[in-house]
Motif scaffolding. Structure first.
Motif, PDB file in Angstrom:
ATOM      1  N   PRO A 107       0.799  -1.193   0.155  1.00  0.00           N
ATOM      2  CA  PRO A 107       0.027   0.141   0.128  1.00  0.00           C
ATOM      3  C   PRO A 107       0.879   1.370  -0.016  1.00  0.00           C
ATOM      4  O   PRO A 107       2.085   1.228   0.412  1.00  0.00           O
ATOM      5  CB  PRO A 107      -0.783  -0.022   1.150  1.00  0.00           C
ATOM      6  CG  PRO A 107       0.029  -1.026   2.223  1.00  0.00           C
ATOM      7  CD  PRO A 107       0.712  -1.892   1.297  1.00  0.00           C
ATOM      8  N   PRO A 133      -2.271   7.523   0.583  1.00  0.00           N
ATOM      9  CA  PRO A 133      -3.257   7.473  -0.463  1.00  0.00           C
ATOM     10  C   PRO A 133      -4.235   8.479  -0.304  1.00  0.00           C
ATOM     11  O   PRO A 133      -4.920   8.647   0.474  1.00  0.00           O
ATOM     12  CB  PRO A 133      -3.679   6.112  -0.785  1.00  0.00           C
ATOM     13  CG  PRO A 133      -3.512   5.340   0.942  1.00  0.00           C
ATOM     14  CD  PRO A 133      -2.078   6.263   1.329  1.00  0.00           C
ATOM     15  N   GLU A 177      -8.815   5.902  -3.881  1.00  0.00           N
ATOM     16  CA  GLU A 177      -8.772   4.486  -3.931  1.00  0.00           C
ATOM     17  C   GLU A 177      -9.937   3.937  -4.695  1.00  0.00           C
ATOM     18  O   GLU A 177     -10.905   4.674  -4.740  1.00  0.00           O
ATOM     19  CB  GLU A 177      -8.774   3.759  -2.756  1.00  0.00           C
ATOM     20  CG  GLU A 177      -8.500   2.382  -2.642  1.00  0.00           C
ATOM     21  CD  GLU A 177      -8.490   1.863  -1.056  1.00  0.00           C
ATOM     22  OE1 GLU A 177      -9.486   1.163  -0.685  1.00  0.00           O
ATOM     23  OE2 GLU A 177      -7.405   1.939  -0.608  1.00  0.00           O
ATOM     24  N   LYS A 206     -11.661   0.118  -6.657  1.00  0.00           N
ATOM     25  CA  LYS A 206     -11.418  -1.276  -6.710  1.00  0.00           C
ATOM     26  C   LYS A 206     -12.041  -1.916  -7.776  1.00  0.00           C
ATOM     27  O   LYS A 206     -13.006  -1.501  -8.187  1.00  0.00           O
ATOM     28  CB  LYS A 206     -12.221  -2.014  -5.581  1.00  0.00           C
ATOM     29  CG  LYS A 206     -11.476  -1.476  -4.177  1.00  0.00           C
ATOM     30  CD  LYS A 206     -12.094  -2.185  -2.899  1.00  0.00           C
ATOM     31  CE  LYS A 206     -11.478  -1.947  -1.731  1.00  0.00           C
ATOM     32  NZ  LYS A 206     -12.314  -2.398  -0.421  1.00  0.00           N
ATOM     33  N   VAL A 234      -6.988  -3.691  -5.999  1.00  0.00           N
ATOM     34  CA  VAL A 234      -7.160  -2.441  -5.276  1.00  0.00           C
ATOM     35  C   VAL A 234      -5.995  -1.414  -5.702  1.00  0.00           C
ATOM     36  O   VAL A 234      -4.883  -1.590  -5.683  1.00  0.00           O
ATOM     37  CB  VAL A 234      -6.645  -2.471  -3.588  1.00  0.00           C
ATOM     38  CG1 VAL A 234      -7.004  -1.202  -2.843  1.00  0.00           C
ATOM     39  CG2 VAL A 234      -7.764  -3.466  -2.933  1.00  0.00           C
ATOM     40  N   TRP A 235      -6.497  -0.199  -6.365  1.00  0.00           N
ATOM     41  CA  TRP A 235      -5.890   0.873  -7.034  1.00  0.00           C
ATOM     42  C   TRP A 235      -5.893   2.165  -6.085  1.00  0.00           C
ATOM     43  O   TRP A 235      -6.863   2.345  -5.685  1.00  0.00           O
ATOM     44  CB  TRP A 235      -6.423   1.093  -8.345  1.00  0.00           C
ATOM     45  CG  TRP A 235      -6.613   0.135  -9.327  1.00  0.00           C
ATOM     46  CD1 TRP A 235      -7.771  -0.761  -9.367  1.00  0.00           C
ATOM     47  CD2 TRP A 235      -5.912  -0.271 -10.548  1.00  0.00           C
ATOM     48  NE1 TRP A 235      -7.765  -1.809 -10.143  1.00  0.00           N
ATOM     49  CE2 TRP A 235      -6.394  -1.577 -10.895  1.00  0.00           C
ATOM     50  CE3 TRP A 235      -4.550   0.041 -11.192  1.00  0.00           C
ATOM     51  CZ2 TRP A 235      -6.017  -2.250 -11.946  1.00  0.00           C
ATOM     52  CZ3 TRP A 235      -4.312  -0.861 -11.895  1.00  0.00           C
ATOM     53  CH2 TRP A 235      -4.963  -2.078 -12.517  1.00  0.00           C
ATOM     54  N   GLN A 236      -4.603   2.575  -6.025  1.00  0.00           N
ATOM     55  CA  GLN A 236      -4.410   3.881  -5.081  1.00  0.00           C
ATOM     56  C   GLN A 236      -3.724   4.856  -5.853  1.00  0.00           C
ATOM     57  O   GLN A 236      -2.946   4.597  -6.786  1.00  0.00           O
ATOM     58  CB  GLN A 236      -3.658   3.487  -3.880  1.00  0.00           C
ATOM     59  CG  GLN A 236      -4.294   2.437  -2.924  1.00  0.00           C
ATOM     60  CD  GLN A 236      -3.483   2.118  -1.610  1.00  0.00           C
ATOM     61  OE1 GLN A 236      -2.155   2.244  -1.622  1.00  0.00           O
ATOM     62  NE2 GLN A 236      -4.180   1.957  -0.457  1.00  0.00           N
ATOM     63  N   ASN A 290      -1.823   8.989  -5.174  1.00  0.00           N
ATOM     64  CA  ASN A 290      -1.412   9.818  -4.311  1.00  0.00           C
ATOM     65  C   ASN A 290      -1.451  11.376  -5.147  1.00  0.00           C
ATOM     66  O   ASN A 290      -1.871  11.545  -6.008  1.00  0.00           O
ATOM     67  CB  ASN A 290      -0.177   9.682  -3.598  1.00  0.00           C
ATOM     68  CG  ASN A 290       0.971   9.525  -4.636  1.00  0.00           C
ATOM     69  OD1 ASN A 290       0.842   9.824  -5.702  1.00  0.00           O
ATOM     70  ND2 ASN A 290       1.865   8.830  -4.238  1.00  0.00           N
TER      71      ASN A 290
END
Length: 840
Positions: A274, A278, A281, A283, A296-298, A300
């Motif tokens: 992770p 983040p 987010e 999914k 799971v895509w995050q 920043n």
């Protein structure tokens, strides 16, 4: 104190306006800020959608490669260890994240000794069935009813031979995975497991792919359990695999984690770590070989530069500026009641404030113009990105389509095909051509939108173009019992200089639409010569006509009337036709009335040909061969095995001696050593690309001693210009046609070809092998088949024929009898058969 005095002197209305202005400016700031946050979040969702589709496509490709190895066993009674290694080693070389492949047959206990002895005779003297004891040491497998030992293994090294003979059935967890894969009848991936053998401690997943005695997957579980033949096992390094397949596509500031099932618990994590901070987010869920993975895509603050804050301040400042301007107006109105002696001073102040406001407005306008300029540049950048995407998409689609259509053309040249097999091959070619037409339509629209659609004029015979069109359209009309008419041109050739391909595309599209929508009557093409090299083209029909409300929008992209949607199509054809006619200097017009058909017409200036036009010889490509006394040595360079194999078979069937190369450097080496007459060079290859290879050959073998032909899937003119400038004498687009290769060899090498009569199995005509009076069909199905045949409803009849084919043995035999007739669209002949059938 002076400031407070000025505040007290302001009118109450002015104070209220300023207060409301500040309030609404604050609200506007937060509204626009939230909007920018949503846009930023939506950009992440769009990126997630695109990357998820890319990842799913690549994972499906891995599964298809695994099933390709299974197909190797289904295609042969016996596959040797050398065959197995030859097939899988290119895959291992291509995908470094594949730890290895193993063939695991099912062996009953009575055959155990036979299998162990067989492998020992191949040089593996210590081979035996093995299992792990309680201390995790390999020992001889204990007796059980059946075993699943490792029979073949690649890569096979001195360290990995100990794995040979390991009985996967001795591991309860893996036995369950194999049983599940067998029961489902398709590849099944395991959960992530530790794997120390050559993986440097990196965890792996195993994929078991079953294969059966019947060569195809049985329909029910009981049959699959009885006929299981064994498994093909793939071992994949999960971390390395996802780094290769997914990580390289992620933009800066975006992170991916993958979990087993729907839980993000640490024990379910397959890949990734992770982000520390983040801000976004999202999914998505994919299925890979029977396993459900949660992605799971995050993101920043580095993702796409974060939300755009400047626009929020600009909107807020504009609202506040407007409120100040309004408050000034109210203050000016209130100040008129003041003493006369203060009017000059007040007016001077008012003019000063007005000038300041105008300065602010000018500054704001300049900011807007700058933003519009930036937006325009971003739109142009997006358009270039779209063009690059379409070019890559075209290459990725045309490369496998080249193999599909290439093998189909090779099959069409076989002399031992019966009518049904010929029909099946023609269906592959026709449907492949249809898919390419759809792709070309989309690419044409993209070129039109980008202003890059160009004309490529050349000399040709207009009379011959019309004859070619007639050869295409007349059989289609005969199938629907339509009268085909061609009028306007004399018998003598008419040599003109124009873009023959685009003119032919326009007329085929208009005539094809007429055939699609007209059920009775006629279809006509009229070409009328006029003064000053002007020619008028008319396509008319006797159909139902086009309603007035659809005539204005019919040339718009993706616009279709209801009947057009039912008939199928992309809705792009008439749009492209109109743009091409406009580009050629004409205007496409339409006249139509209900029940009076439709007439499309346009006029074009076609100047006389600039040089002598040679008559084109039409080859029977299915039987074409080099004339005795002529020889051709050809070098084929392509890193794609299927494309290389297709071109090798085509040239070999034509009578050429063929040399193969897998990359540009190998092609240069072979050209210098073998000195072929001609080189067919793919443009995208490893080690050295096609352009560099052609230039290297020309440099080391000057004097035009070897002819070079570029093989490319590119469809954009500027890319083709680069290819031509590299020094090659010709280029062939993928998917290539046999007749194009023949013409290329004729033009560059001055060789001659001849056609020989094929010896194929005759079509038996109307089938008579069944006693139709003894067949009893359900009344409803029989009536639906007759109705579809009477109406020549191809779509409905195909559905009903498939239903018949799924029935009892007599139904299947009847369906087999009718399929050759249906392949020729002989629904009248089918109706004669159905009249002899009785219902239950």
């Amino acid at each position: 104190m002076k400031f407070l005095t000025h505040i007290r002197n302001l009118a109450n209305q002015t104070l209220w306006i300023l207060a409301f202005g500040f309030f609404f400016a604050t609200i506007a700031f937060f509204i626009v800020w939230n909007q920018q946050q949503r846009i930023w979040s939506d950009e992440l969702k769009q990126e997630v959608l695109e990357n998820t589709l890319i990842l799913v496509g690549k994972l499906e490709g891995l599964e298809q490669e695994l099933m390709g190895i299974v197909s190797l066993y289904n295609a042969s009674e016996h596959v040797s260890r050398q065959d197995f290694a030859a097939y899988v080693n290119p895959l291992l070389e291509k995908h470094k994240f594949i730890q290895g492949f193993e063939w695991v047959p099912k062996v009953s206990h009575p055959l155990r000794q036979f299998y162990e002895a067989k492998i020992q005779t191949e040089g593996f003297t210590k081979y035996s069935f093995k299992e792990l004891d309680s201390s995790k040491q390999l020992v001889r497998a204990s007796k059980r009813k059946e075993y699943y030992p490792v029979f073949y293994q690649e890569p096979l090294s001195q360290d990995s031979t100990s794995q040979l003979g390991f009985d996967w059935a001795s591991d309860p967890a893996r036995l369950k995975d194999m049983n599940d894969s067998r029961d489902f009848g398709k590849p099944l991936a395991t959960r992530i497991i530790p794997w120390m053998d050559g993986s440097n401690g990196e965890p792996v997943i195993l994929i078991f792919a079953p294969f059966f005695e019947s060569r195809t997957t049985p329909e029910n579980i009981e049959d699959r359990r009885k006929s299981i033949r064994g498994f093909l096992l793939g071992i994949y390094l999960i971390q390395t695999m996802m780094d290769k397949l997914a990580d390289q596509y992620l933009p800066r500031g975006m992170n991916l984690m993958i979990f087993e099932d729907d839980s993000t618990a640490s024990e379910n994590k397959l890949y990734g770590e992770p982000l520390s901070n983040p801000l976004l987010e999202d999914k998505s869920v994919i299925n890979f070989s029977g396993r459900r993975w949660l992605l799971v895509w995050q993101g920043n603050e580095q993702f796409l530069g974060g939300p755009k804050t400047g626009y929020s301040f600009w909107v807020s400042g504009s609202v506040l500026g407007i409120s100040i301007f309004v408050s000034i107006i109210f203050q000016m109105m209130a100040s008129r009641t003041r003493q006369v002696e203060n009017q000059v001073t007040l007016r001077t102040e008012e003019l000063t404030r007005t000038n300041d406001q105008l300065t602010q407005e000018i500054s704001a306008r300049q900011q807007v113009e700058n933003k519009l300029k930036i937006a325009k540049e971003e739109a142009e950048l997006a358009n270039r990105a779209k063009s690059a995407f379409l070019a890559n998409m075209s290459h990725e689609i045309r490369t496998p389509m080249n193999a599909i259509l290439g093998y189909a053309q090779i099959l069409a040249r076989q002399k031992n095909l019966n009518a049904n097999q010929i029909s099946n091959v023609e269906n592959i070619l026709n449907n492949g051509d249809h898919l390419l037409r759809i792709i070309n339509d989309i690419l044409h629209i993209s070129k039109i939108e980008a202003g890059k659609l160009e004309l490529n004029p050349e000399d040709f015979d207009l009379q011959e173009l019309v004859r070619d069109l007639s050869a295409i359209i007349q059989p289609l009309c005969e199938e629907k019992h339509l009268k085909w008419q061609v009028e306007g041109l004399a018998e003598d050739p008419i040599y003109v200089h124009a873009d023959e391909i685009k003119l032919k595309q326009v007329l085929i599209n208009l005539l094809g639409n007429a055939v699609k929508f007209v059920d009775s009557g006629f279809i006509s093409l009229i070409v009328t010569p006029m003064e000053n090299h002007l020619y008028r083209f008319e396509v008319s029909d006797s159909g139902k006509g086009i309603p007035q409300k659809f005539q204005e929008s019919i040339f718009d992209p993706f616009e279709q009337e209801p009947e057009g949607m039912q008939k199928g199509g992309t809705g792009l054809g008439l749009t492209i036709v109109k743009k091409i006619v406009d580009l050629m200097g004409g205007t496409l017009s339409l006249e139509s009335a209900p029940e009076k058909g439709a007439r499309f017409f346009f006029s074009l200036n076609l100047p006389p040909a600039q040089d002598n036009v040679l008559a084109r010889k039409k080859w029977d490509v299915e039987t074409c061969h080099l004339v005795q006394g002529f020889s051709v040595k050809a070098l084929v360079a392509d890193d794609n095995q299927h494309n290389r194999d297709v071109l090798w078979q085509i040239l070999n069937d034509l009578g050429a001696n063929v040399i193969l190369a897998e990359n540009g450097q190998e092609a240069v080496d072979q050209a210098l050593a073998q000195k072929p007459d001609i080189v067919f060079m793919d443009m995208r290859m490893p080690v050295m690309n096609g352009i560099d290879a052609i230039q290297e050959i020309k440099r080391k073998l000057p004097g035009n001693a070897i002819k070079t032909v570029a093989i490319t899937a590119s469809v954009f003119e500027h890319q083709r210009e680069v290819i031509v400038q590299s020094g090659c004498e010709d280029f062939i687009s993928k998917p290539f046609r046999i007749e194009r290769i023949i013409n290329c060899l004729q033009k560059l090498l001055n060789v001659e070809f001849e056609s020989t009569s094929p010896e194929r199995q005759d079509d038996p005509g109307e089938p008579q092998s069944l006693d139709y009076s003894q067949i009893r069909l359900p009344k409803d199905l029989l009536e639906r088949l007759k109705l579809a045949a009477k109406l020549h409803d191809i779509t409905d009849f195909k559905v009903h024929l498939a239903e018949l084919d799924r029935g009892e043995k007599d139904y299947q035999s009847l369906a087999l009898e009718m399929k050759p007739l249906f392949a020729r669209y002989d629904l009248d002949g089918i109706l004669k058969i159905l009249e002899k059938i009785h219902h239950e």
